[in-house]
Design a protein around this motif. Structure first.
Motif, PDB file in Angstrom:
ATOM      1  N   GLU A 151       0.582  -1.062  -0.046  1.00 33.47           N
ATOM      2  CA  GLU A 151       0.084   0.123  -0.114  1.00 33.47           C
ATOM      3  C   GLU A 151       0.835   1.198   0.109  1.00 33.47           C
ATOM      4  O   GLU A 151       1.578   1.479   0.862  1.00 33.47           O
ATOM      5  N   GLU A 152       0.825   1.999  -0.963  1.00 37.97           N
ATOM      6  CA  GLU A 152       1.668   3.222  -1.025  1.00 37.97           C
ATOM      7  C   GLU A 152       3.185   2.551  -1.242  1.00 37.97           C
ATOM      8  O   GLU A 152       3.434   1.885  -1.893  1.00 37.97           O
ATOM      9  N   LYS A 153       3.939   3.071  -0.115  1.00 36.07           N
ATOM     10  CA  LYS A 153       5.432   2.730  -0.069  1.00 36.07           C
ATOM     11  C   LYS A 153       5.542   1.551   0.940  1.00 36.07           C
ATOM     12  O   LYS A 153       6.759   1.275   0.986  1.00 36.07           O
ATOM     13  N   LEU A 154       4.699   1.202   1.581  1.00 36.35           N
ATOM     14  CA  LEU A 154       4.757   0.106   2.472  1.00 36.35           C
ATOM     15  C   LEU A 154       4.409  -1.300   1.989  1.00 36.35           C
ATOM     16  O   LEU A 154       3.061  -1.447   1.316  1.00 36.35           O
ATOM     17  N   THR A 155       5.493  -2.067   2.264  1.00 31.02           N
ATOM     18  CA  THR A 155       5.339  -3.640   1.627  1.00 31.02           C
ATOM     19  C   THR A 155       4.908  -4.624   2.765  1.00 31.02           C
ATOM     20  O   THR A 155       5.799  -4.673   3.808  1.00 31.02           O
ATOM     21  N   ALA A 156       3.917  -5.714   2.512  1.00 29.27           N
ATOM     22  CA  ALA A 156       3.831  -6.573   3.646  1.00 29.27           C
ATOM     23  C   ALA A 156       4.542  -7.743   3.116  1.00 29.27           C
ATOM     24  O   ALA A 156       4.310  -8.218   2.130  1.00 29.27           O
ATOM     25  N   MET A 157       5.312  -8.341   3.768  1.00 33.17           N
ATOM     26  CA  MET A 157       6.193  -9.657   3.589  1.00 33.17           C
ATOM     27  C   MET A 157       5.878 -10.748   4.689  1.00 33.17           C
ATOM     28  O   MET A 157       5.495 -10.484   5.890  1.00 33.17           O
ATOM     29  N   GLY A 158       5.939 -12.000   4.146  1.00 30.16           N
ATOM     30  CA  GLY A 158       5.667 -12.920   5.205  1.00 30.16           C
ATOM     31  C   GLY A 158       6.349 -14.206   4.635  1.00 30.16           C
ATOM     32  O   GLY A 158       6.723 -14.483   3.524  1.00 30.16           O
ATOM     33  N   ALA A 159       6.400 -15.307   5.506  1.00 27.87           N
ATOM     34  CA  ALA A 159       7.033 -16.484   5.214  1.00 27.87           C
ATOM     35  C   ALA A 159       6.661 -17.279   6.284  1.00 27.87           C
ATOM     36  O   ALA A 159       6.345 -17.211   7.484  1.00 27.87           O
ATOM     37  N   ARG A 160       6.331 -18.657   5.776  1.00 27.74           N
ATOM     38  CA  ARG A 160       5.702 -19.653   6.716  1.00 27.74           C
ATOM     39  C   ARG A 160       6.905 -20.411   7.229  1.00 27.74           C
ATOM     40  O   ARG A 160       8.065 -20.287   6.631  1.00 27.74           O
ATOM     41  N   ARG A 161       6.690 -21.341   8.156  1.00 23.85           N
ATOM     42  CA  ARG A 161       7.773 -21.803   8.966  1.00 23.85           C
ATOM     43  C   ARG A 161       8.917 -22.588   7.872  1.00 23.85           C
ATOM     44  O   ARG A 161       9.998 -22.595   8.171  1.00 23.85           O
ATOM     45  N   ALA A 162       8.203 -23.434   6.982  1.00 34.21           N
ATOM     46  CA  ALA A 162       8.998 -24.255   6.054  1.00 34.21           C
ATOM     47  C   ALA A 162      10.090 -23.241   5.240  1.00 34.21           C
ATOM     48  O   ALA A 162      11.163 -23.587   5.176  1.00 34.21           O
ATOM     49  N   SER A 163       9.551 -21.983   4.845  1.00 34.26           N
ATOM     50  CA  SER A 163      10.365 -21.148   4.065  1.00 34.26           C
ATOM     51  C   SER A 163      11.599 -20.528   4.952  1.00 34.26           C
ATOM     52  O   SER A 163      12.703 -20.417   4.501  1.00 34.26           O
ATOM     53  N   LEU A 164      11.390 -20.161   6.332  1.00 29.83           N
ATOM     54  CA  LEU A 164      12.244 -19.883   7.184  1.00 29.83           C
ATOM     55  C   LEU A 164      13.215 -20.837   7.372  1.00 29.83           C
ATOM     56  O   LEU A 164      14.587 -20.432   7.237  1.00 29.83           O
ATOM     57  N   GLU A 165      12.939 -22.387   7.650  1.00 32.54           N
ATOM     58  CA  GLU A 165      13.794 -23.227   7.750  1.00 32.54           C
ATOM     59  C   GLU A 165      14.589 -23.412   6.576  1.00 32.54           C
ATOM     60  O   GLU A 165      15.728 -23.611   6.554  1.00 32.54           O
ATOM     61  N   GLU A 166      14.194 -23.238   5.316  1.00 30.86           N
ATOM     62  CA  GLU A 166      14.823 -23.255   4.074  1.00 30.86           C
ATOM     63  C   GLU A 166      15.699 -22.318   3.955  1.00 30.86           C
ATOM     64  O   GLU A 166      16.964 -22.577   3.489  1.00 30.86           O
ATOM     65  N   ALA A 167      15.514 -21.056   4.397  1.00 28.29           N
ATOM     66  CA  ALA A 167      16.460 -19.802   4.178  1.00 28.29           C
ATOM     67  C   ALA A 167      17.582 -20.184   5.210  1.00 28.29           C
ATOM     68  O   ALA A 167      18.716 -19.980   4.976  1.00 28.29           O
ATOM     69  N   ALA A 168      17.309 -20.954   6.314  1.00 26.75           N
ATOM     70  CA  ALA A 168      18.274 -21.208   7.432  1.00 26.75           C
ATOM     71  C   ALA A 168      19.207 -22.399   6.876  1.00 26.75           C
ATOM     72  O   ALA A 168      20.227 -22.315   7.174  1.00 26.75           O
ATOM     73  N   ALA A 169      18.701 -23.185   5.865  1.00 25.94           N
ATOM     74  CA  ALA A 169      19.599 -24.223   5.480  1.00 25.94           C
ATOM     75  C   ALA A 169      20.478 -23.554   4.121  1.00 25.94           C
ATOM     76  O   ALA A 169      21.303 -24.499   3.992  1.00 25.94           O
ATOM     77  N   SER A 170      20.205 -22.574   3.537  1.00 33.77           N
ATOM     78  CA  SER A 170      20.553 -22.082   2.364  1.00 33.77           C
ATOM     79  C   SER A 170      22.277 -21.663   2.754  1.00 33.77           C
ATOM     80  O   SER A 170      22.362 -20.963   3.668  1.00 33.77           O
TER      81      SER A 170
END
Ligand SMILES: CC(C)(COP(=O)(O)OP(=O)(O)OC[C@H]1O[C@@H](n2cnc3c(N)ncnc32)[C@H](O)[C@@H]1OP(=O)(O)O)[C@@H](O)C(=O)NCCC(=O)NCCS
Length: 173
Positions: A151-170
């Motif tokens: 909305e305008e300049k503000l961006t909402a972001m999110g990650a499910r737990r699996a994506s967080l785990e995947e990022a931790a493993a990369s």
């Protein structure tokens, strides 16, 4: 929740991240009044107490030697997760003081937040709002976040737990 602590040395300086409630209220108040934290407004000490009591606040400290041979922790940054410690974590107020930026400390704080979130087996989402495109890349890379809306300049972001785990493993880039 039991407090957690991490330590690392960068360019001969030792830094600590701790979730213990030791971040001075004056530091939080000062940080909220900087232009770097353009989304925050100065808050009363009563309200600082309330927000610390009701969120997981990470303090970033620089370990300094004192004249009497001891160590002192000087606060230089912070991040907060507003969370129920079960299903949801909202990341906000990620901040590193100007003179300590560019050392990888912001990335490290975000990774520590990720570790806390991944420790919640029933976590549904980690979410945040950001007004910075540069920060979006950081959250994409370190937290596996996707843009959920804007909305305008503000961006909402999110990650499910699996994506967080995947990022931790990369592998770190
Ligand atoms: C964002 C911030 C916490 C990063 O801390 P830092 O210790 O300088 O960051 P690092 O050295 O770990 O770098 C990590 C990434 O941060 C991002 N970054 C650096 N400066 C930034 C800035 N001013 N704003 C947003 N992101 C920034 C970069 O994408 C960098 O990625 P790179 O590794 O590809 O260069 C710090 O710049 C800051 O406090 N900015 C002001 C407050 C703010 O904008 N917070 C984020 C709001 S969503």
């Amino acid at each position: 929740m039991e407090s957690k602590e991490w330590q690392q040395t960068v360019k001969d300086q030792t830094f600590i991240i701790s979730t213990a409630p030791t971040l001075p209220h004056a530091f939080i108040q000062q940080a909220f009044s900087t232009s770097a934290m353009y989304w925050a407004k100065p808050v009363s000490s009563e309200h600082v107490q309330k927000l610390v009591d009701n969120s997981c606040t990470l303090g970033l400290y620089c370990l300094e030697n004192t004249n009497d041979g001891k160590h002192q922790r000087t606060p230089i940054g912070m991040a907060r997760m507003v969370t129920d410690y079960v299903t949801l974590a909202y990341l906000t107020d990620v901040y590193v003081q100007d003179e300590y930026q560019g050392l990888g400390l912001g990335k490290w704080m975000v990774r520590c937040c990720r570790a806390i979130a991944v420790d919640m087996p029933e976590l549904r989402f980690m979410i945040l709002l950001t007004g910075s495109e540069q920060a979006q890349n950081l959250y994409r890379r370190e937290l596996g976040m996707k843009v959920m809306g804007s909305e305008e300049k503000l961006t909402a972001m999110g990650a499910r737990r699996a994506s967080l785990e995947e990022a931790a493993a990369s592998p770190p880039s």
